[in-house]
Design a protein around this motif. Structure first.
Motif, short mmCIF file in Angstrom:
data_model
loop_
_atom_site.label_atom_id
_atom_site.label_comp_id
_atom_site.label_asym_id
_atom_site.label_seq_id
_atom_site.Cartn_x
_atom_site.Cartn_y
_atom_site.Cartn_z
N GLY A 103 -0.79 8.00 -37.38
CA GLY A 103 0.12 7.17 -38.32
C GLY A 103 1.60 7.63 -38.60
O GLY A 103 2.10 7.31 -39.43
N GLN A 104 1.73 8.64 -37.75
CA GLN A 104 3.32 9.14 -37.97
C GLN A 104 3.96 9.29 -36.64
O GLN A 104 3.39 9.26 -35.51
N PRO A 112 5.49 8.17 -42.10
CA PRO A 112 4.83 7.14 -41.36
C PRO A 112 5.74 6.58 -40.42
O PRO A 112 6.90 6.10 -40.72
N ALA A 113 5.26 6.42 -39.13
CA ALA A 113 6.11 5.59 -38.25
C ALA A 113 6.62 4.30 -38.54
O ALA A 113 7.62 3.77 -37.94
N GLU A 114 5.88 3.60 -39.31
CA GLU A 114 6.13 2.05 -39.69
C GLU A 114 7.49 2.21 -40.61
O GLU A 114 8.06 1.11 -40.81
N GLY A 116 10.21 3.88 -39.86
CA GLY A 116 11.20 3.64 -38.77
C GLY A 116 11.93 4.85 -39.00
O GLY A 116 11.48 5.98 -39.22
N ALA A 135 13.36 -0.42 -46.10
CA ALA A 135 12.14 -0.71 -46.38
C ALA A 135 11.81 -0.41 -47.86
O ALA A 135 10.79 -0.53 -48.66
#
Length: 252
Positions: A103-104, A112-114, A116, A135
């Protein structure tokens, strides 16, 4: 700590020689700049005036606040090292291959990768942060634990880490200074109403015991003197005093 390439080390040593500082001081700044994406740095080294902050565009603060010659030297050093980071050749040696945390993002990113790419990030001692304005999130890592906070509609323009009785993370934005505990942790409980922004003007202190600060109107230096007296009397904690002082120095 990341290792430098041979060419990168030679360039750092040359920049240090040109600016009249030791290689160790230049390396402290280089790693701080790398943590800040080459656009900002939080550092601590006696040759650099103690604890300080720098960001692209001319913002520079050092512990030896009245030493303008040292400020100029640190600024020139940061500009040169930031240019080195953005240069054509690699400064750091390739990291050993390894598996990113689930998740990273890979490449050494811990958030966390999401989320950005952050607009600003930094690290000092055991605490690191990364800010994601699109975000509306602030990621904080401390002692190996990553926590995500909702920044709501705050527009963050600077982040500071203060020492004293434990590390304190605060940020400045369009509403003044806000402490980390005033933000809602994603997946956690809502922040306490007491954990509000540090007041910009005078007034009665809230029942939590957070002291009211001097009313604006004097010069930043005079306000800092008043804050120092409140700190000496025990009205302000070390963290409160240092955070407000940083904000006032930014007005100079």
């Amino acid at each position: 700590m990341r290792e430098l390439t041979e060419a990168g080390m030679r360039q750092v040593e040359e920049i240090a020689r040109q600016q009249g500082v030791s290689r160790e001081a230049a390396l402290v700044l280089l790693h701080a700049l790398a943590d800040g994406g080459g656009a900002m740095a939080q550092f601590s080294h006696p040759e650099l005036g103690g604890m300080g902050q720098w960001s692209r565009g001319g913002m520079i603060m050092i512990g030896d606040m009245f030493n303008n010659g040292l400020k100029a030297r640190v600024d020139a050093l940061c500009v040169a090292l930031a240019g080195l980071l953005h240069g054509p050749g690699p400064v750091f040696a390739p990291a050993m291959p390894g598996r990113a945390l689930d998740g990273q993002a890979g490449g050494g990113a811990w958030w966390p990768a999401e989320l950005g790419s952050p607009a600003a990030s930094g690290a000092q001692n055991s605490m690191a942060y990364a800010y994601f304005p699109a975000a509306r999130r602030l990621a904080v890592r401390q002692d190996g634990q990553v926590r995500i906070f909702d920044t709501d509609d705050h527009r963050i323009s600077g982040v500071s880490q203060q020492q004293g009785g434990g590390q304190v993370l605060a940020f400045t934005g369009d509403r003044g200074e806000v402490r980390l505990e005033a933000l809602r942790e994603v997946g956690g409980e809502a922040p306490s109403p007491v954990a509000a922004a540090v007041p910009e003007s005078g007034g009665e202190a809230p029942e939590s015991g957070v002291a009211s600060l001097p009313t604006p109107g004097g010069s930043p230096i005079e306000l800092i003197r008043q804050l120092a007296e409140l700190h000496r009397q025990g009205v302000l904690t070390e963290a409160e005093f240092q955070a407000k002082k940083t904000e006032l120095l930014g007005r100079l």
